[in-house]
Design an enzyme around this catalytic site. Structure first.
Site, PDB file in Angstrom:
ATOM      1  N   CYS A   2      -8.338 -12.854  -7.247  1.00 11.53           N
ATOM      2  CA  CYS A   2      -9.562 -13.566  -6.881  1.00 11.53           C
ATOM      3  C   CYS A   2     -10.762 -12.830  -7.468  1.00 11.53           C
ATOM      4  O   CYS A   2     -10.845 -11.607  -7.407  1.00 11.53           O
ATOM      5  CB  CYS A   2      -9.776 -13.708  -5.388  1.00 11.53           C
ATOM      6  SG  CYS A   2      -8.473 -14.601  -4.549  1.00 11.53           S
ATOM      7  N   ARG A  30      -8.801 -12.919 -13.013  1.00 11.30           N
ATOM      8  CA  ARG A  30      -8.386 -12.394 -11.711  1.00 11.30           C
ATOM      9  C   ARG A  30      -7.683 -13.439 -10.849  1.00 11.30           C
ATOM     10  O   ARG A  30      -7.147 -13.125  -9.780  1.00 11.30           O
ATOM     11  CB  ARG A  30      -9.599 -11.856 -10.945  1.00 11.30           C
ATOM     12  CG  ARG A  30     -10.304 -10.720 -11.648  1.00 11.30           C
ATOM     13  CD  ARG A  30     -11.533 -10.316 -10.877  1.00 11.30           C
ATOM     14  NE  ARG A  30     -11.170  -9.697  -9.617  1.00 11.30           N
ATOM     15  CZ  ARG A  30     -11.028  -8.395  -9.444  1.00 11.30           C
ATOM     16  NH1 ARG A  30     -11.228  -7.570 -10.439  1.00 11.30           N
ATOM     17  NH2 ARG A  30     -10.705  -7.913  -8.270  1.00 11.30           N
ATOM     18  N   TRP A  78      -6.765 -16.800  -6.528  1.00  6.95           N
ATOM     19  CA  TRP A  78      -5.322 -16.632  -6.667  1.00  6.95           C
ATOM     20  C   TRP A  78      -4.779 -16.826  -5.255  1.00  6.95           C
ATOM     21  O   TRP A  78      -5.030 -16.020  -4.370  1.00  6.95           O
ATOM     22  CB  TRP A  78      -4.987 -15.251  -7.207  1.00  6.95           C
ATOM     23  CG  TRP A  78      -3.530 -15.059  -7.505  1.00  6.95           C
ATOM     24  CD1 TRP A  78      -2.884 -15.387  -8.655  1.00  6.95           C
ATOM     25  CD2 TRP A  78      -2.535 -14.482  -6.645  1.00  6.95           C
ATOM     26  NE1 TRP A  78      -1.553 -15.070  -8.556  1.00  6.95           N
ATOM     27  CE2 TRP A  78      -1.310 -14.514  -7.332  1.00  6.95           C
ATOM     28  CE3 TRP A  78      -2.560 -13.966  -5.352  1.00  6.95           C
ATOM     29  CZ2 TRP A  78      -0.120 -14.034  -6.781  1.00  6.95           C
ATOM     30  CZ3 TRP A  78      -1.379 -13.489  -4.800  1.00  6.95           C
ATOM     31  CH2 TRP A  78      -0.176 -13.522  -5.516  1.00  6.95           C
ATOM     32  N   ASN A 104     -12.386 -12.142  -1.121  1.00  8.40           N
ATOM     33  CA  ASN A 104     -11.254 -11.615  -1.891  1.00  8.40           C
ATOM     34  C   ASN A 104     -10.511 -10.642  -0.989  1.00  8.40           C
ATOM     35  O   ASN A 104     -11.134  -9.747  -0.416  1.00  8.40           O
ATOM     36  CB  ASN A 104     -11.797 -10.909  -3.140  1.00  8.40           C
ATOM     37  CG  ASN A 104     -10.748 -10.090  -3.883  1.00  8.40           C
ATOM     38  OD1 ASN A 104     -11.091  -9.141  -4.555  1.00  8.40           O
ATOM     39  ND2 ASN A 104      -9.501 -10.444  -3.780  1.00  8.40           N
ATOM     40  N   GLY A 105      -9.198 -10.842  -0.838  1.00 10.15           N
ATOM     41  CA  GLY A 105      -8.419  -9.953   0.022  1.00 10.15           C
ATOM     42  C   GLY A 105      -7.597 -10.770   0.994  1.00 10.15           C
ATOM     43  O   GLY A 105      -7.402 -11.973   0.810  1.00 10.15           O
ATOM     44  N   GLU A 507       9.410  -2.840 -20.811  1.00  7.38           N
ATOM     45  CA  GLU A 507       8.067  -3.371 -21.067  1.00  7.38           C
ATOM     46  C   GLU A 507       8.133  -4.607 -21.983  1.00  7.38           C
ATOM     47  O   GLU A 507       7.439  -5.594 -21.750  1.00  7.38           O
ATOM     48  CB  GLU A 507       7.185  -2.264 -21.671  1.00  7.38           C
ATOM     49  CG  GLU A 507       5.807  -2.682 -22.164  1.00  7.38           C
ATOM     50  CD  GLU A 507       4.903  -3.274 -21.088  1.00  7.38           C
ATOM     51  OE1 GLU A 507       5.289  -3.320 -19.916  1.00  7.38           O
ATOM     52  OE2 GLU A 507       3.810  -3.731 -21.448  1.00  7.38           O
ATOM     53  N   LYS A 511       6.865  -8.465 -20.937  1.00  3.47           N
ATOM     54  CA  LYS A 511       5.922  -9.283 -21.708  1.00  3.47           C
ATOM     55  C   LYS A 511       6.481 -10.689 -21.888  1.00  3.47           C
ATOM     56  O   LYS A 511       5.777 -11.673 -21.746  1.00  3.47           O
ATOM     57  CB  LYS A 511       5.636  -8.683 -23.096  1.00  3.47           C
ATOM     58  CG  LYS A 511       4.899  -7.364 -23.143  1.00  3.47           C
ATOM     59  CD  LYS A 511       3.455  -7.428 -22.734  1.00  3.47           C
ATOM     60  CE  LYS A 511       3.266  -7.263 -21.260  1.00  3.47           C
ATOM     61  NZ  LYS A 511       2.925  -6.000 -20.732  1.00  3.47           N
ATOM     62  N   GLU A 514       6.473 -12.719 -18.547  1.00  2.00           N
ATOM     63  CA  GLU A 514       5.204 -13.151 -17.954  1.00  2.00           C
ATOM     64  C   GLU A 514       4.425 -14.135 -18.810  1.00  2.00           C
ATOM     65  O   GLU A 514       3.742 -14.987 -18.259  1.00  2.00           O
ATOM     66  CB  GLU A 514       4.340 -11.961 -17.526  1.00  2.00           C
ATOM     67  CG  GLU A 514       3.789 -11.099 -18.619  1.00  2.00           C
ATOM     68  CD  GLU A 514       2.926  -9.957 -18.067  1.00  2.00           C
ATOM     69  OE1 GLU A 514       2.784  -8.962 -18.773  1.00  2.00           O
ATOM     70  OE2 GLU A 514       2.389 -10.069 -16.956  1.00  2.00           O
ATOM     71  N   HIS A 530      28.498  -1.210 -18.410  1.00  2.00           N
ATOM     72  CA  HIS A 530      28.770  -1.172 -16.969  1.00  2.00           C
ATOM     73  C   HIS A 530      28.444  -2.495 -16.291  1.00  2.00           C
ATOM     74  O   HIS A 530      28.337  -2.550 -15.073  1.00  2.00           O
ATOM     75  CB  HIS A 530      27.979  -0.030 -16.322  1.00  2.00           C
ATOM     76  CG  HIS A 530      28.358   1.319 -16.850  1.00  2.00           C
ATOM     77  ND1 HIS A 530      29.566   1.918 -16.574  1.00  2.00           N
ATOM     78  CD2 HIS A 530      27.704   2.157 -17.695  1.00  2.00           C
ATOM     79  CE1 HIS A 530      29.635   3.089 -17.202  1.00  2.00           C
ATOM     80  NE2 HIS A 530      28.522   3.253 -17.899  1.00  2.00           N
ATOM     81  N   LYS A 632      -4.750 -10.930 -13.042  1.00  2.00           N
ATOM     82  CA  LYS A 632      -4.872  -9.646 -13.720  1.00  2.00           C
ATOM     83  C   LYS A 632      -4.898  -8.486 -12.735  1.00  2.00           C
ATOM     84  O   LYS A 632      -4.296  -7.452 -12.956  1.00  2.00           O
ATOM     85  CB  LYS A 632      -6.159  -9.660 -14.559  1.00  2.00           C
ATOM     86  CG  LYS A 632      -6.389  -8.388 -15.352  1.00  2.00           C
ATOM     87  CD  LYS A 632      -5.394  -8.275 -16.476  1.00  2.00           C
ATOM     88  CE  LYS A 632      -5.586  -7.035 -17.305  1.00  2.00           C
ATOM     89  NZ  LYS A 632      -4.370  -6.747 -18.082  1.00  2.00           N
TER      90      LYS A 632
END
Ligand code: M6R
Length: 637
Positions: A2, A30, A78, A104-105, A507, A511, A514, A530, A632
């Site tokens: 947010c 955000r 968000w 926000n929160g 990593e 990428k 997402e 394994h 983000k």
């Protein structure tokens, strides 16, 4: 998670609307499930909200013709509580329209508060935790028994002062009842010249202008208008008018403004001609690594970390290092572990921030916790830091955002100088984080006597060659891009790496997940046999990060792993060092990276994987910078 923007000012009729919309555009990274704006003027408050990207809000504003405003607040969401609908979008207002608020929160006791408010006859129009707050503000504001706040508000005329003082008193009373995390901005139609805000464990910065002032979740919200910013600390309340900013501590006492200069200009936060922010940020990596390395050696070529603020005695007494972070930041920690253990001979653990405190970790005053975060606002990492410090550990933060919560709550800060990262998928932050971890590791090895100063200088010199080598990979990026465009129909990709190549595999897979929405997994190449090898059948793409042939014990084993998957029909895509022709016969395509010391190889090997994901997402027609369901800055646990 947010984004919040506010503006108060009297310099042009549409200024608040333009500033808030501009700020939201910069903070859209955000959260982008819905967005809204509240514009306060002498006739009341116009609230406009829309589901989806900001462009929908702009259309709604254009259709709604809101009146000119003296103050505005905006929010890009968000979703946490309640689906992304117009009713759940912020700002939330009281039914009579006198108060509007953005948040926000997460308000953890929202259900209990809502039940109390409903019992007293208040009606709700959303499923959010936020709506309770605006009701509580009105209740406290209108209640004669709310203790008065009797300080002075800077830049307020008599009327603004009397409304502002009541609003501050209400905000103080309400925030004392709230559990959880919040940044709150509230406006009232009783006086459209003032915004009152509060924060606890969510970010808020103020921008100082001429006859106008700004509020934002981060400085990007207003950096195009001013570079003068003010930090707001935990549990502070702030009253912002066009001509003044008044900050109060928890007891209602005024505190001096903590002003600082924002050290980047707004053009750093634009695409600058690149098709996406991710493209731009991938290409900014040589600069990000070089800036993170700059000015670290003193006149005797000794590594000097003046900003570290932890005594050398304490650093010498450290008997364990724990690196914490989330997502990409945690993979940076995994890369660093190999180097720091090797250089300093201290055990290094790497832990996901979100798991750290629940494991009841063994942490003492001799533990050094290294918290890695681009945003400096990741709630999982903040909570892990608090837990570590409660146990007596010292915390060094590696962050990209000066003044962020993590940098303020840590004992010491090592800044990465990657510049603002806007694309949700982290790229230049990763290489800058790995670089900063290496600097920290080398500094520890120097302080603790594991390495002589000339050895450290040698390592630093080689690190100094990395930016140029990243540039070489970028210059050859077209090979990777061409290949990526042939992969649009892939539904699953496996990444393999060994030693420092393993976190690179993780990593690379992250990428792809997402931004391309392709199922991707990174595995330690040795683990393949394994279990994961059962996933491999005809045509399965497998990307393998091959170590340098100068480390045959690693190299030969990975070559064998390539052959194992090939024998089962896999398509093998290989990242290998220039001149390593041994991989050619086992690879459908090879992405070449220049030679560097083994421990530094992740700084290069990750780059083709970033380019690959970015180009594949573009070829699939996806939103590269703002992938679905993500944000983000993840400011909830
Ligand atoms: O701001 P932070 O570095 O603390 O963020 C941590 C993760 O949320 C972040 O790295 C995330 O995994 C990225 N979207 C990955 O590209």
């Amino acid at each position: 998670m947010c984004g919040i923007v506010g503006h108060v000012g009297c310099i042009g009729a549409q200024r608040s609307r333009e500033v808030v919309m501009g700020g939201l555009a910069r903070l859209e990274y955000r959260g982008y499930d819905s967005a809204g704006i509240a514009l306060a003027n002498d006739n009341g408050i116009d609230v406009i909200r829309a589901v989806g990207k900001l462009v929908n809000l702009q259309d709604a504003i254009d259709a709604g013709h809101p009146e000119d405003a003296l103050a505005g607040i905006g929010h890009t969401r968000w979703a946490t509580h309640g689906r992304p609908t117009v009713a759940n979008a912020h700002p939330h207002s009281t039914p009579d329209g006198r108060f509007s608020l953005v948040h926000n929160g997460i308000i953890e006791n929202a259900d209990a508060l809502r039940a109390q408010l409903q019992a007293s006859g208040r009606e709700f129009s959303s499923q959010t935790d936020t709506e309770v707050v605006v009701h509580l503000i009105q209740e406290a504001y209108d209640c004669a028994e709310t203790p008065q706040w009797d300080g002075t508000i800077d830049g307020a005329d008599e009327h603004t002062h009397s409304v502002g003082a009541r609003l501050i008193a209400a905000m103080r009373q309400v925030t004392a009842r709230l559990e959880g995390t919040f940044t709150l901005l509230v406006v009232t139609s009783d006086c459209p010249n003032i915004i009152v805000a509060a924060r606890r464990s969510s970010p808020l910065v103020i921008g100082l202008g001429e006859n106008e002032n700004f509020l934002g979740s981060d400085v990007l919200a207003f950096v195009e208008h001013t570079s003068r910013a003010v930090e707001i600390d935990q549990d502070q309340i702030v009253a912002v008018t066009a001509r003044g900013v008044t900050v109060l501590d928890q007891s209602g006492q005024r505190v001096p403004l903590k002003e600082y200069e924002v050290d980047f200009t707004s053009d750093r936060a634009t695409k600058g001609g690149w098709p996406t922010f991710m493209d731009k940020e991938i290409n900014e990596q040589p600069e990000g690594v070089a800036n993170t390395l700059a000015d670290r050696l003193d006149s005797h070529s000794r590594l000097a970390l003046d900003e570290l603020r932890i005594s050398e005695d304490v650093l010498r007494s450290v008997d364990k290092i724990v690196m914490i972070g989330c997502g990409t930041a945690s993979y940076a920690g995994q890369v660093a572990r190999y180097a720091i253990e090797h250089w300093c001979r201290i055990p290094v653990e790497v832990e996901l921030s979100s798991e750290f405190r629940y494991r009841d970790p063994v942490v003492t005053e001799k533990t050094l916790v290294v918290a890695i975060s681009q945003s400096g606002e990741t709630m999982d990492t903040i909570m892990a830091i608090r837990h570590a410090r409660e146990q007596g550990a010292k915390v060094v933060a590696i962050v990209n955002t000066p003044g962020s919560t993590i940098s303020r709550e840590s004992d010491a800060v090592l800044l990465t100088h990657a510049g603002p990262e806007i694309a949700v998928a982290s790229t230049k932050a990763f290489t800058a984080q790995v670089t900063a971890c290496f600097i920290l590791g080398l500094f520890l090895s120097q302080v603790r006597g594991n390495k002589f100063a000339d050895e450290v200088a040698d390592y630093m010199e080689k690190l100094g060659e990395v930016p140029g080598k990243i540039q070489q990979i970028l210059d050859q990026g077209e090979t990777v891009r061409q290949f990526a465009r042939t992969m649009v129909d892939a539904t699953s990709v496996i990444y393999l790496g060994r030693h420092v190549g393993f976190p690179v595999a993780l990593e690379g897979a992250l990428k792809l997940k997402e931004i391309c929405y392709i199922h991707a997994e990174g595995f330690a190449a040795g683990e393949l046999k394994h279990g994961p090898i059962a996933l491999v059948d005809e045509g399965q793409p497998v990307i393998i990060i091959v170590p340098t042939p100068r480390r045959p014990e690693l190299h030969n084993k990975v070559l064998a792993n390539i052959q194992e998957v090939r024998a089962r029909g896999a398509r093998t895509i290989v990242v290998a060092e220039e001149g390593d022709s041994s991989v050619d016969e086992f690879a459908e395509i090879v992405f070449r990276v220049p030679q560097v010391p083994t421990l530094y190889a992740p700084l290069l090997a990750v780059v083709p994987l970033q380019i690959f994901a970015c180009e594949l997402a573009t070829a699939k027609g996806l939103d590269v910078d703002q992938p679905r369901n993500l944000a983000k800055s993840v400011t909830v646990e």
